[in-house]
Design an enzyme around this catalytic site. Structure first.
Site, PDB file in Angstrom:
ATOM      1  N   ASP A   1       0.809  -1.218   0.000  1.00 24.27           N
ATOM      2  CA  ASP A   1       0.000   0.000   0.000  1.00 24.27           C
ATOM      3  C   ASP A   1       0.841   1.268   0.000  1.00 24.27           C
ATOM      4  O   ASP A   1       0.298   2.365  -0.158  1.00 24.27           O
ATOM      5  CB  ASP A   1      -0.984   0.012   1.181  1.00 24.27           C
ATOM      6  CG  ASP A   1      -0.322  -0.169   2.537  1.00 24.27           C
ATOM      7  OD1 ASP A   1       0.718  -0.839   2.603  1.00 24.27           O
ATOM      8  OD2 ASP A   1      -0.864   0.359   3.535  1.00 24.27           O
ATOM      9  N   HIS A   2       2.158   1.127   0.112  1.00 27.05           N
ATOM     10  CA  HIS A   2       3.030   2.302   0.134  1.00 27.05           C
ATOM     11  C   HIS A   2       3.909   2.443  -1.110  1.00 27.05           C
ATOM     12  O   HIS A   2       4.565   3.474  -1.262  1.00 27.05           O
ATOM     13  CB  HIS A   2       3.914   2.280   1.383  1.00 27.05           C
ATOM     14  CG  HIS A   2       3.150   2.498   2.644  1.00 27.05           C
ATOM     15  ND1 HIS A   2       3.142   3.686   3.325  1.00 27.05           N
ATOM     16  CD2 HIS A   2       2.338   1.663   3.348  1.00 27.05           C
ATOM     17  CE1 HIS A   2       2.367   3.579   4.401  1.00 27.05           C
ATOM     18  NE2 HIS A   2       1.873   2.357   4.433  1.00 27.05           N
TER      19      HIS A   2
ATOM     20  N   HIS B   1       8.427  -0.881  12.504  1.00 23.45           N
ATOM     21  CA  HIS B   1       7.299  -1.476  11.781  1.00 23.45           C
ATOM     22  C   HIS B   1       7.506  -2.963  11.498  1.00 23.45           C
ATOM     23  O   HIS B   1       6.788  -3.543  10.683  1.00 23.45           O
ATOM     24  CB  HIS B   1       7.050  -0.700  10.484  1.00 23.45           C
ATOM     25  CG  HIS B   1       5.743  -1.003   9.833  1.00 23.45           C
ATOM     26  ND1 HIS B   1       4.544  -1.013  10.527  1.00 23.45           N
ATOM     27  CD2 HIS B   1       5.432  -1.317   8.543  1.00 23.45           C
ATOM     28  CE1 HIS B   1       3.562  -1.316   9.693  1.00 23.45           C
ATOM     29  NE2 HIS B   1       4.069  -1.510   8.492  1.00 23.45           N
TER      30      HIS B   1
ATOM     31  N   ASP C   1       4.440   4.090   8.333  1.00 20.40           N
ATOM     32  CA  ASP C   1       3.826   3.186   9.313  1.00 20.40           C
ATOM     33  C   ASP C   1       4.797   2.915  10.459  1.00 20.40           C
ATOM     34  O   ASP C   1       5.963   2.588  10.228  1.00 20.40           O
ATOM     35  CB  ASP C   1       3.459   1.851   8.658  1.00 20.40           C
ATOM     36  CG  ASP C   1       2.293   1.970   7.705  1.00 20.40           C
ATOM     37  OD1 ASP C   1       1.797   3.098   7.512  1.00 20.40           O
ATOM     38  OD2 ASP C   1       1.875   0.942   7.140  1.00 20.40           O
TER      39      ASP C   1
END
Length: 314
Positions: free
Chosen positions: A65-66, A137, A207
């Protein structure tokens, strides 16, 4: 002036109302991307931001998602006949992942792509710097600081009169060189200007679970964009993410001027999340916003304002 575009504010997967993470900073004509989740090129088109003005992409970590929007960005740049190089920055394994992306189809860009793997470092670019710092993370992951250089103080009219100076080329020379000889005297820039003005400081965590390095690098930031995936610890489980209260606590201890909460889990509607999140922030004395996709925070002349691009077009 500096503008912060929230192109994607959700986490993990896109939903009907929000895309996955992508933050664009527009500064003096340049667009700097922080993360580029899938669909980032579409979000940029909607925001009327040209990918051709992007020279640098900073990836926080390699969860899909990044970063999965990078191939589409590169192919679009190529279709538009890009010539200038593109620089992609990220944590350990950035080179490997970018190579994998470029080898995943029948495609070769017609421009150079330079990959930079970072630890904790300080990169200098003209009127600003980018600092990278490690976050927690569970995989190699970085946060980033955009730090504008401090600017000279304003010219003081009474001092200019005292030294017999007038607006024009002579002041330009004084600003460039730092001192001049005028009427038999050496005049320094600081003789005729007020106190230096602090440059803007914007921090983006990507994150992370709560960690002291975020607090350290966020000290007195104008804006801290901190992930706050969950409203309460019970929803988080064992994931390496933060709650709203933890993000607020970091902002409070770092004396941040404005906190932006992003990367909320898809289980929360915007309305439910923002109501509860702002209550928590208010209880801790933290000034905060919960951006939506296509919100823009503009910093100008020591103030900031928040607007939404889609609402402006209605």
């Amino acid at each position: 002036m500096l503008e912060v575009f929230f192109l994607g504010t959700g986490g993990i997967m896109p939903t009907r109302e929000r895309n996955v993470p992508a933050i664009a900073l527009r500064y003096k004509g340049e667009i700097i991307l922080f993360d580029a989740g899938e669909g980032t090129i579409r979000q940029m088109n909607t925001a009327k931001l040209s990918p051709m003005k992007v020279d640098k992409i900073f990836i926080t970590h390699f969860h899909g998602d990044h970063y999965l929007g990078i191939p589409a960005l590169i192919q679009t740049m190529n279709l538009w006949d890009r010539q200038k190089p593109l620089h992609i920055y990220g944590p350990k394994y950035t080179f490997q992942f970018v190579q994998n992306l470029l080898n995943s189809g029948f495609f070769r860009p017609g421009f150079d792509i330079h990959v930079h793997e970072l630890g904790e470092t300080r990169l200098k670019f003209g009127d600003y710097e980018i600092w990278s710092f490690k976050v927690e993370h569970g995989i190699p992951a970085l946060g980033y600081v955009f730090k504008e250089k401090d600017r000279r103080g304003k010219f003081l009219k009474e001092k200019l009169r005292e030294y017999g100076l007038e607006e024009g080329p002579i002041l330009g020379k004084l600003e460039r060189e730092g001192k001049i000889e005028w009427n038999g005297r050496i005049i320094r820039l600081e003789d005729v200007t007020g106190p230096r003005r602090k440059g803007l400081k914007i921090v983006y965590t990507g994150d992370t679970e709560p960690c002291e390095r975020v607090k350290l690098f966020s000290e007195r930031a104008d804006l801290l964009i901190h992930e706050a995936t969950y409203l309460n610890p019970g929803d988080r489980g064992d994931s390496y993410h933060s709650t709203v209260e933890e993000a607020c606590d970091t902002a409070r201890r770092a004396k941040v001027k404005l906190l932006a909460l992003f990367h909320r889990a898809f289980r929360y509607s915007y309305e439910d999340y923002v109501e509860e999140a702002l209550k928590i922030c208010e209880s801790l004395g933290v000034r905060a916003v919960v951006p939506r996709d296509f919100d823009v925070i503009t910093f100008k002349s020591g103030t900031w304002e928040l607007r939404n691009l889609l609402e402006e077009r209605e």
